[in-house]
Scaffold this motif. Structure first.
Motif, PDB file in Angstrom:
ATOM      1  N   VAL A  71     -18.466  -6.474 -12.752  1.00  0.00           N
ATOM      2  CA  VAL A  71     -17.309  -5.626 -12.437  1.00  0.00           C
ATOM      3  C   VAL A  71     -16.266  -6.424 -11.650  1.00  0.00           C
ATOM      4  O   VAL A  71     -15.057  -6.362 -11.939  1.00  0.00           O
ATOM      5  CB  VAL A  71     -17.758  -4.387 -11.641  1.00  0.00           C
ATOM      6  CG1 VAL A  71     -16.547  -3.609 -11.118  1.00  0.00           C
ATOM      7  CG2 VAL A  71     -18.622  -3.482 -12.506  1.00  0.00           C
ATOM      8  N   GLY A  72     -16.730  -7.182 -10.650  1.00  0.00           N
ATOM      9  CA  GLY A  72     -15.797  -7.983  -9.863  1.00  0.00           C
ATOM     10  C   GLY A  72     -15.061  -9.013 -10.701  1.00  0.00           C
ATOM     11  O   GLY A  72     -13.860  -9.238 -10.517  1.00  0.00           O
ATOM     12  N   SER A  73     -15.768  -9.637 -11.647  1.00  0.00           N
ATOM     13  CA  SER A  73     -15.143 -10.642 -12.505  1.00  0.00           C
ATOM     14  C   SER A  73     -14.076 -10.023 -13.399  1.00  0.00           C
ATOM     15  O   SER A  73     -12.997 -10.595 -13.591  1.00  0.00           O
ATOM     16  CB  SER A  73     -16.204 -11.340 -13.362  1.00  0.00           C
ATOM     17  OG  SER A  73     -17.134 -12.033 -12.562  1.00  0.00           O
ATOM     18  N   ILE A  74     -14.377  -8.852 -13.976  1.00  0.00           N
ATOM     19  CA  ILE A  74     -13.392  -8.167 -14.829  1.00  0.00           C
ATOM     20  C   ILE A  74     -12.137  -7.820 -14.028  1.00  0.00           C
ATOM     21  O   ILE A  74     -11.007  -8.050 -14.475  1.00  0.00           O
ATOM     22  CB  ILE A  74     -14.014  -6.906 -15.458  1.00  0.00           C
ATOM     23  CG1 ILE A  74     -15.137  -7.293 -16.427  1.00  0.00           C
ATOM     24  CG2 ILE A  74     -12.945  -6.085 -16.180  1.00  0.00           C
ATOM     25  CD1 ILE A  74     -15.931  -6.113 -16.935  1.00  0.00           C
ATOM     26  N   LEU A  75     -12.342  -7.276 -12.825  1.00  0.00           N
ATOM     27  CA  LEU A  75     -11.198  -6.907 -11.993  1.00  0.00           C
ATOM     28  C   LEU A  75     -10.396  -8.140 -11.579  1.00  0.00           C
ATOM     29  O   LEU A  75      -9.162  -8.116 -11.586  1.00  0.00           O
ATOM     30  CB  LEU A  75     -11.693  -6.144 -10.760  1.00  0.00           C
ATOM     31  CG  LEU A  75     -12.276  -4.757 -11.021  1.00  0.00           C
ATOM     32  CD1 LEU A  75     -12.887  -4.179  -9.752  1.00  0.00           C
ATOM     33  CD2 LEU A  75     -11.204  -3.813 -11.562  1.00  0.00           C
TER      34      LEU A  75
END
Length: 459
Positions: A71-75
């Motif tokens: 999730v952090g990477s996508i954001l």
């Protein structure tokens, strides 16, 4: 290894693309926070994740870590400002705080004492490969594509790692009701966050004697004092402080602090020393540092044969001695800057650290049962991260003071004495690490047959 690869590549891939990020998003003065908040979130969350892993099992915690990292990477890939990117890096850091120590804990669960050194060598090799692949990928993405791909590349890696964990890793956990220590978790998080923030940003974002710096350390000290009081009365404490009464746990934790500080001293200051003193290009200075990460997995994979013959303590003492020799040699060669000399010295230090880090971790894991192994492994990982943060603060302060005394600008005339001072400090740390290794209790050397027996609690 797949899960470790996520964290290892991310640790190196962003640094080479910082100019591209700043050119797109602006706010150059804020970019150091991209690294600080990630390290902060990762470090302070490790003890809590480790306790939860001992309570509910490793699999759900490591999957939470991979999920948060995804999730952090996508954001991060779609961040529209530097502030947003910094916030999303916190989410990545929280994922890394769960994933990184859980891989080491799972190794301790699944493999015998005799097998763990070889497997820890495999894990260390992931870091070694990532130290070369990460910066190269970051440079390629920044030059030929876009910095967004630095985070997009994590998406398939996270999905593959998550699928592999779901498909192939199985564990049995005793199901019973638990009392979650919420006050202890909150106080530990507040205390560690404040102290780590003070260490990471003191002398950078604000002066050491400023109100912000004093406030961070005061809040941290008060929160941790409250944490100690709460843990003494908690039915299931987040961190059972009684484990530090065990000489083996206390000594191996101190060794991990030293390992983290030594790594920071070499990896943070060798590149600037070489680039400023003799104009070495960043790629070559990075390869000089990479020699350390090549020596580490080589010795870590060989350490099993050694500690099965002479014991954990003796192996750690030998490794600490080799690392000390490398640290002293770095001081000696500093007046004669050469990437080849530095690479050779870094390889020696890495070889020594491989004989320190793996045996001390395996010794700590082997001394406890399943229900404490997560906390013990997490404590080891936290100590190494804390050592890195302390190293950043201490070594940075030393370098800045020496540079200020030699004109105030990072020139060859100032960077060589500043680097010499930092490397002398790393040699002192190496001496203290050797003392901590020597303080480990003498262990009875297991026979190969006994060491090859699986742990009774292995799933």
């Amino acid at each position: 290894m797949l899960t470790t690869g996520l964290i290892a590549i991310d640790a190196t891939i962003l640094a080479t693309a910082v100019p591209s990020v700043v050119a797109d998003l602006g706010e150059f003065d804020q970019f150091p926070w991209l690294f600080s908040v990630y390290l902060l979130a990762q470090t302070v969350s490790v003890p809590i994740y480790s306790k939860l892993a001992d309570t509910f099992g490793r699999k759900p915690i490591v999957l939470i870590g991979v999920g948060l990292f995804l999730v952090g990477s996508i954001l991060c890939a779609f961040a529209w400002s530097m502030t947003a990117l910094i916030v999303f890096r916190v989410i990545q850091g929280l994922g890394a705080g769960a994933a990184a120590p859980m891989t080491m804990t799972i190794v301790g669960d699944l493999y015998t004492v005799a097998e763990r050194a070889k497997v820890q060598g495999y894990i260390a090799s992931v870091w070694a490969i990532s130290s070369v692949v990460g910066p190269a990928l970051g440079g390629v993405f920044a030059q030929f594509a876009s910095w967004h791909w630095i985070f997009i590349v994590n998406i398939p890696l996270c999905l593959i790692a998550g699928w592999a964990l779901v498909r192939f890793y199985h564990e049995r956990v005793e199901r019973r009701r638990h009392r979650i220590d919420y006050p202890g978790a909150a106080l530990l998080t507040i205390g560690l966050t404040a102290l780590m923030l003070g260490l990471l940003e003191g002398g950078n974002a604000w002066a050491w004697g400023s109100l912000q710096s004093i406030g961070c350390f005061a809040v941290g000290a008060l929160a941790l004092a409250g944490f100690v009081m709460v843990e003494r009365r908690a039915a299931e404490p987040v961190l059972d402080l009684a484990i530090f009464r065990r000489r083996l746990i206390a000594s191996t934790t101190l060794v991990s602090l030293g390992v983290g500080a030594l790594l920071t001293g070499v990896t943070s200051f060798v590149p600037s020393y070489l680039e400023t003193s003799i104009g070495v290009v960043p790629l070559l200075s990075g390869l000089a540092v990479a020699a350390l990460t090549l020596g580490w997995p080589l010795s870590a994979s060989l350490s099993g044969r050694l500690f099965l013959r002479i014991g954990f303590r003796s192996t750690a003492v030998i490794g600490s001695t080799i690392a000390l020799v490398g640290a002293v040699a770095l001081v000696v060669v500093t007046p004669f800057p050469s990437p080849w000399l530095v690479a050779g010295v870094a390889f020696v230090m890495g070889f020594g650290l491989g004989w320190v880090a793996a045996p001390t971790l395996i010794a700590a894991q082997a001394s406890v049962e399943w229900n404490e192994r997560g906390v013990v492994t997490g404590t080891n990982a936290f100590a190494r991260s804390a050592g890195s943060a302390l190293g950043v603060a201490a070594f940075g302060s030393i370098a800045n003071n020496v540079i200020a005394a030699n004109g105030g600008e990072p020139t060859p005339d100032s960077i060589i004495p500043a680097s010499a001072a930092v490397f002398i400090a790393t040699a002192v740390i190496a001496v203290l690490m050797l003392a901590a290794a020597a303080w480990m209790p003498r262990d009875r050397v297991q026979s190969p047959a006994a060491a090859a027996q699986p742990a009774p609690d292995a799933a």
